[in-house]
Design a protein around this motif. Structure first.
Motif, PDB file in Angstrom:
ATOM      1  N   LYS A 218       0.795  -1.085   0.131  1.00  0.00           N
ATOM      2  CA  LYS A 218      -0.030   0.005   0.070  1.00  0.00           C
ATOM      3  C   LYS A 218       1.013   1.454   0.009  1.00  0.00           C
ATOM      4  O   LYS A 218       0.451   2.217   0.178  1.00  0.00           O
ATOM      5  N   ARG A 219       2.040   1.019  -0.290  1.00  0.00           N
ATOM      6  CA  ARG A 219       3.220   2.276  -0.135  1.00  0.00           C
ATOM      7  C   ARG A 219       3.925   2.074  -1.495  1.00  0.00           C
ATOM      8  O   ARG A 219       5.186   1.920  -1.467  1.00  0.00           O
ATOM      9  N   LEU A 220       3.148   2.110  -2.675  1.00  0.00           N
ATOM     10  CA  LEU A 220       3.756   2.032  -3.901  1.00  0.00           C
ATOM     11  C   LEU A 220       4.370   3.114  -4.451  1.00  0.00           C
ATOM     12  O   LEU A 220       3.425   4.269  -4.322  1.00  0.00           O
ATOM     13  N   VAL A 221       5.479   3.021  -5.227  1.00  0.00           N
ATOM     14  CA  VAL A 221       5.447   4.372  -5.920  1.00  0.00           C
ATOM     15  C   VAL A 221       5.872   3.531  -7.767  1.00  0.00           C
ATOM     16  O   VAL A 221       6.174   2.618  -7.792  1.00  0.00           O
ATOM     17  N   ARG A 222       5.629   4.590  -8.523  1.00  0.00           N
ATOM     18  CA  ARG A 222       5.598   4.266  -9.851  1.00  0.00           C
ATOM     19  C   ARG A 222       6.444   5.336 -10.556  1.00  0.00           C
ATOM     20  O   ARG A 222       6.358   6.508 -10.101  1.00  0.00           O
ATOM     21  N   SER A 223       7.015   4.673 -11.433  1.00  0.00           N
ATOM     22  CA  SER A 223       7.559   5.797 -12.581  1.00  0.00           C
ATOM     23  C   SER A 223       7.622   5.377 -13.968  1.00  0.00           C
ATOM     24  O   SER A 223       7.481   4.130 -14.051  1.00  0.00           O
ATOM     25  N   ARG A 224       7.501   6.204 -14.896  1.00  0.00           N
ATOM     26  CA  ARG A 224       7.545   5.830 -16.332  1.00  0.00           C
ATOM     27  C   ARG A 224       8.232   6.664 -17.093  1.00  0.00           C
ATOM     28  O   ARG A 224       8.374   7.867 -16.838  1.00  0.00           O
ATOM     29  N   CYS A 225       8.688   6.368 -18.441  1.00  0.00           N
ATOM     30  CA  CYS A 225       9.466   7.028 -19.002  1.00  0.00           C
ATOM     31  C   CYS A 225       9.446   6.693 -20.671  1.00  0.00           C
ATOM     32  O   CYS A 225       9.010   5.600 -20.971  1.00  0.00           O
ATOM     33  N   VAL A 226       9.569   7.600 -21.472  1.00  0.00           N
ATOM     34  CA  VAL A 226       9.688   7.254 -23.011  1.00  0.00           C
ATOM     35  C   VAL A 226      10.997   7.408 -23.469  1.00  0.00           C
ATOM     36  O   VAL A 226      11.536   8.630 -23.254  1.00  0.00           O
ATOM     37  N   ILE A 227      11.529   6.513 -24.024  1.00  0.00           N
ATOM     38  CA  ILE A 227      13.200   6.938 -24.793  1.00  0.00           C
ATOM     39  C   ILE A 227      12.763   6.811 -25.991  1.00  0.00           C
ATOM     40  O   ILE A 227      12.502   5.589 -26.625  1.00  0.00           O
ATOM     41  N   LYS A 228      13.012   7.874 -26.907  1.00  0.00           N
ATOM     42  CA  LYS A 228      12.974   8.138 -28.265  1.00  0.00           C
ATOM     43  C   LYS A 228      13.846   7.182 -29.009  1.00  0.00           C
ATOM     44  O   LYS A 228      15.057   7.034 -28.417  1.00  0.00           O
ATOM     45  N   LYS A 229      13.510   6.448 -29.896  1.00  0.00           N
ATOM     46  CA  LYS A 229      14.149   5.528 -30.604  1.00  0.00           C
ATOM     47  C   LYS A 229      15.511   6.110 -31.125  1.00  0.00           C
ATOM     48  O   LYS A 229      16.582   5.401 -31.237  1.00  0.00           O
ATOM     49  N   GLU A 230      15.461   7.516 -31.652  1.00  0.00           N
ATOM     50  CA  GLU A 230      16.654   8.014 -32.291  1.00  0.00           C
ATOM     51  C   GLU A 230      17.775   8.072 -30.950  1.00  0.00           C
ATOM     52  O   GLU A 230      18.977   8.134 -31.321  1.00  0.00           O
ATOM     53  N   ALA A 231      17.312   8.179 -29.843  1.00  0.00           N
ATOM     54  CA  ALA A 231      18.266   8.563 -28.760  1.00  0.00           C
ATOM     55  C   ALA A 231      18.952   7.214 -28.237  1.00  0.00           C
ATOM     56  O   ALA A 231      20.116   7.234 -27.729  1.00  0.00           O
ATOM     57  N   LEU A 232      18.445   5.938 -28.788  1.00  0.00           N
ATOM     58  CA  LEU A 232      18.915   4.859 -28.433  1.00  0.00           C
ATOM     59  C   LEU A 232      19.846   4.253 -29.777  1.00  0.00           C
ATOM     60  O   LEU A 232      20.446   3.394 -29.588  1.00  0.00           O
ATOM     61  N   GLY A 233      19.492   4.961 -30.760  1.00  0.00           N
ATOM     62  CA  GLY A 233      20.319   4.553 -32.035  1.00  0.00           C
ATOM     63  C   GLY A 233      19.664   3.724 -32.791  1.00  0.00           C
ATOM     64  O   GLY A 233      20.056   2.911 -33.804  1.00  0.00           O
ATOM     65  N   GLY A 234      18.202   4.057 -32.773  1.00  0.00           N
ATOM     66  CA  GLY A 234      17.155   3.204 -33.806  1.00  0.00           C
ATOM     67  C   GLY A 234      16.340   2.395 -33.250  1.00  0.00           C
ATOM     68  O   GLY A 234      16.513   1.924 -32.047  1.00  0.00           O
ATOM     69  N   GLU A 235      15.343   1.862 -34.130  1.00  0.00           N
ATOM     70  CA  GLU A 235      14.402   1.173 -33.519  1.00  0.00           C
ATOM     71  C   GLU A 235      14.772  -0.279 -33.383  1.00  0.00           C
ATOM     72  O   GLU A 235      14.181  -1.029 -32.497  1.00  0.00           O
ATOM     73  N   GLU A 236      15.911  -0.777 -33.998  1.00  0.00           N
ATOM     74  CA  GLU A 236      16.401  -1.769 -33.602  1.00  0.00           C
ATOM     75  C   GLU A 236      17.008  -2.171 -32.436  1.00  0.00           C
ATOM     76  O   GLU A 236      16.908  -3.283 -32.003  1.00  0.00           O
ATOM     77  N   VAL A 237      17.412  -0.871 -31.951  1.00  0.00           N
ATOM     78  CA  VAL A 237      17.964  -1.156 -30.540  1.00  0.00           C
ATOM     79  C   VAL A 237      16.826  -1.193 -29.423  1.00  0.00           C
ATOM     80  O   VAL A 237      16.765  -2.092 -28.606  1.00  0.00           O
ATOM     81  N   VAL A 238      15.529  -0.522 -29.928  1.00  0.00           N
ATOM     82  CA  VAL A 238      14.331  -0.733 -28.986  1.00  0.00           C
ATOM     83  C   VAL A 238      13.756  -2.374 -29.088  1.00  0.00           C
ATOM     84  O   VAL A 238      13.843  -2.811 -28.022  1.00  0.00           O
ATOM     85  N   ASP A 239      14.094  -2.892 -30.364  1.00  0.00           N
ATOM     86  CA  ASP A 239      13.526  -4.335 -30.334  1.00  0.00           C
ATOM     87  C   ASP A 239      14.646  -5.048 -29.494  1.00  0.00           C
ATOM     88  O   ASP A 239      14.406  -6.085 -28.851  1.00  0.00           O
ATOM     89  N   LYS A 240      15.914  -4.699 -29.600  1.00  0.00           N
ATOM     90  CA  LYS A 240      16.959  -5.548 -28.765  1.00  0.00           C
ATOM     91  C   LYS A 240      16.601  -5.632 -27.304  1.00  0.00           C
ATOM     92  O   LYS A 240      16.666  -6.439 -26.644  1.00  0.00           O
ATOM     93  N   ILE A 241      16.119  -4.451 -26.831  1.00  0.00           N
ATOM     94  CA  ILE A 241      15.879  -4.074 -25.366  1.00  0.00           C
ATOM     95  C   ILE A 241      14.705  -4.891 -25.144  1.00  0.00           C
ATOM     96  O   ILE A 241      14.724  -5.741 -23.898  1.00  0.00           O
ATOM     97  N   LEU A 242      13.727  -4.939 -26.214  1.00  0.00           N
ATOM     98  CA  LEU A 242      12.469  -5.771 -25.595  1.00  0.00           C
ATOM     99  C   LEU A 242      12.607  -7.213 -25.455  1.00  0.00           C
ATOM    100  O   LEU A 242      12.071  -7.983 -24.757  1.00  0.00           O
ATOM    101  N   VAL A 243      13.630  -7.648 -26.373  1.00  0.00           N
ATOM    102  CA  VAL A 243      14.083  -9.132 -26.103  1.00  0.00           C
ATOM    103  C   VAL A 243      14.849  -9.321 -24.904  1.00  0.00           C
ATOM    104  O   VAL A 243      14.542 -10.388 -24.328  1.00  0.00           O
ATOM    105  N   ALA A 244      15.662  -8.351 -24.376  1.00  0.00           N
ATOM    106  CA  ALA A 244      16.274  -8.603 -22.981  1.00  0.00           C
ATOM    107  C   ALA A 244      15.321  -8.455 -21.869  1.00  0.00           C
ATOM    108  O   ALA A 244      15.322  -9.370 -21.042  1.00  0.00           O
ATOM    109  N   TYR A 245      14.247  -7.641 -21.978  1.00  0.00           N
ATOM    110  CA  TYR A 245      13.342  -7.406 -21.013  1.00  0.00           C
ATOM    111  C   TYR A 245      12.383  -8.787 -20.968  1.00  0.00           C
ATOM    112  O   TYR A 245      11.870  -9.531 -20.038  1.00  0.00           O
ATOM    113  N   ALA A 246      12.134  -9.409 -22.208  1.00  0.00           N
ATOM    114  CA  ALA A 246      11.118 -10.494 -22.152  1.00  0.00           C
ATOM    115  C   ALA A 246      11.822 -11.890 -21.485  1.00  0.00           C
ATOM    116  O   ALA A 246      11.106 -12.365 -20.795  1.00  0.00           O
TER     117      ALA A 246
END
Ligand code: MEV
Length: 420
Positions: A218-246
């Motif tokens: 009952k004492r939760l904190v939440r945070s969210r963010c968006v990282i632009k694909k350009e800041a990561l070096g493109g959509e393929e990096v987004v995809d790689k991060i999603l595989v790591a998360y999965a």
């Protein structure tokens, strides 16, 4: 508006960095001196904090940069022994800035204390009897902490569970208490001890344990963010991060390491602010298991624009009043550097740093691996240790990395060669 976005902060000398932080946070000369003093608590205070004291143990305090949470910029004091952590958090926070940084919320500072009751003949009926007397129970608990009640906190609810166990059914009463800006352990434990005899009487059972739960759902904190694909070096990096998360989401062996990376961001602030690191760690890991299978504390997804969206939700029983936070001179300065005005605000910053730290780790793991980043920081530390500064430092670091010779003797050799 004050900005936490200092480029080249790492290139400054320690003294220069201290000046920048003092300016940002309005630290006095005395506070700045305390921040540099590894024995700031002094032996007498140390001797009052724990038992059998024979010494002190110092750790470095670094500053996490680039954090914006709910539109406010923070410099984040982080205490720890692990290289790369502060740099990785700062790097990830910078990636989040173009989309506004971190957006955080919380459920309030609501703690749970448990009273365990055994030998109850009719546990389900006993549960009903307790709930019928909720007002009496709450009033008796609140009497134990009039100061908390005066400030607007105190007991807000009573919940009762019947659980099965090796020694038969148990009635477990949860005292739900708003502890405001305190972590609240003392307040809720006092209430639990005080009310236990009444609960034993109502249930006809025996009251055993009376203690808070670190699973502070009952004492939760939440945070969210968006990282632009350009800041990561493109959509393929987004995809790689999603595989790591999965991987972390599906496998407890990976989730343990993934969440350890999150705690790399969380624990250093909890420690710097004089809060209880073990309470937070047990709460977070227990929360990661709430489905029955241990999993990731963060989520990562792709937005419809192909950017990366991250989120974290964790229990965060940290306080700003009481305990080491109020008596440890360096912890007080850490709170001042953060500029947080409530425990909930502190918790939201902590969650944001945990999320950033996770991003830093999985981005590195999913792309170049973590050793390269570690090595360049290690090279920088070595070059600094042998006395190199400025351009000379950069030259020595670049050469050690290019030649894959990141060793103290080599740093010394290059320093001597180039300083001639
Ligand atoms: C190292 O302290 C933390 C990492 O192992 C976290 C992770 O694997 O996600 C890099």
């Amino acid at each position: 508006m004050k900005t936490s976005d200092f480029s080249g902060f790492y290139k400054l000398s320690v003294e220069e960095r201290r000046k920048e932080v003092a300016e940002f946070a309005g630290l006095t000369d005395d506070e700045l001196a305390t921040l540099a003093d590894p024995s700031s608590i002094g032996m007498e205070l140390a001797d009052h904090m724990i038992e059998n004291v024979v010494g002190m143990f110092a750790l470095p305090l670094g500053i996490g940069l680039n954090f914006t949470v709910n539109g406010k910029d923070y410099l984040v004091p982080m205490v720890g022994e692990e290289a790369s952590v502060v740099a990785a958090a700062s790097h990830a926070a910078k990636l989040a800035r173009p989309a506004g940084g971190f957006f955080a919320s919380n459920t309030g500072s609501i703690m749970i204390a448990q009273v365990q009751l055994t030998d109850v003949a009719d546990p389900f009926a006993a549960k009903m009897r307790i709930l019928e007397q909720k007002d009496r129970i709450m009033a008796a608990c609140n009497e134990k902490d009039p100061v908390l009640v005066n400030f607007g906190g105190g007991m807000v609810d009573v919940e009762v569970r019947v659980i099965d166990s090796k020694v038969g059914p148990m009635v477990v009463v949860h005292l739900i208490v708003n502890t405001l800006d305190a972590m609240g352990a003392n307040a809720v434990n006092t209430m639990a001890e005080a009310i236990a005899p009444t609960l034993a009487e109502i249930t006809g059972g025996t009251a055993y344990l009376r203690i808070l739960s670190n699973l502070a759902v009952k004492r939760l904190v939440r945070s969210r963010c968006v990282i632009k694909k350009e800041a990561l070096g493109g959509e393929e990096v987004v995809d790689k991060i999603l595989v790591a998360y999965a991987f972390a989401a599906a496998d407890p062996f990976r989730a343990a390491t993934h969440n350890k990376g999150i705690m790399n961001g969380i624990t250093p602030i909890v420690l710097a602010t004089g809060n209880d690191t073990r309470a937070i760690e047990s709460g977070c890991h227990a929360y990661a298991s709430r489905s029955g299978v241990y999993t990731s504390l963060t989520t990562w997804e792709k937005t419809k624009d192909g950017d990366l969206a991250g989120g974290i939700e964790v229990p965060m029983a940290v306080g700003l009043v009481g305990g080491a936070t109020k008596i440890h001179p360096t912890a007080k300065i850490a709170v001042k550097i953060l500029g947080v005005k409530s425990a909930a605000e502190l918790g939201m910053v902590i969650a944001s740093v945990g999320l950033a730290q996770n991003l830093g780790a999985i981005k590195a793991l999913a792309t170049e691996g973590i050793q390269r980043g570690h090595m360049s920081l290690h090279a920088r530390n070595l070059a600094t240790t042998v006395g190199a500064r400025g351009e000379l430092l950069e030259k020595i670091v670049a050469q050690m990395i290019a030649e894959k010779q990141v060793r103290m003797e080599y740093a010394q050799e290059l320093f001597e060669k180039y300083s001639k």
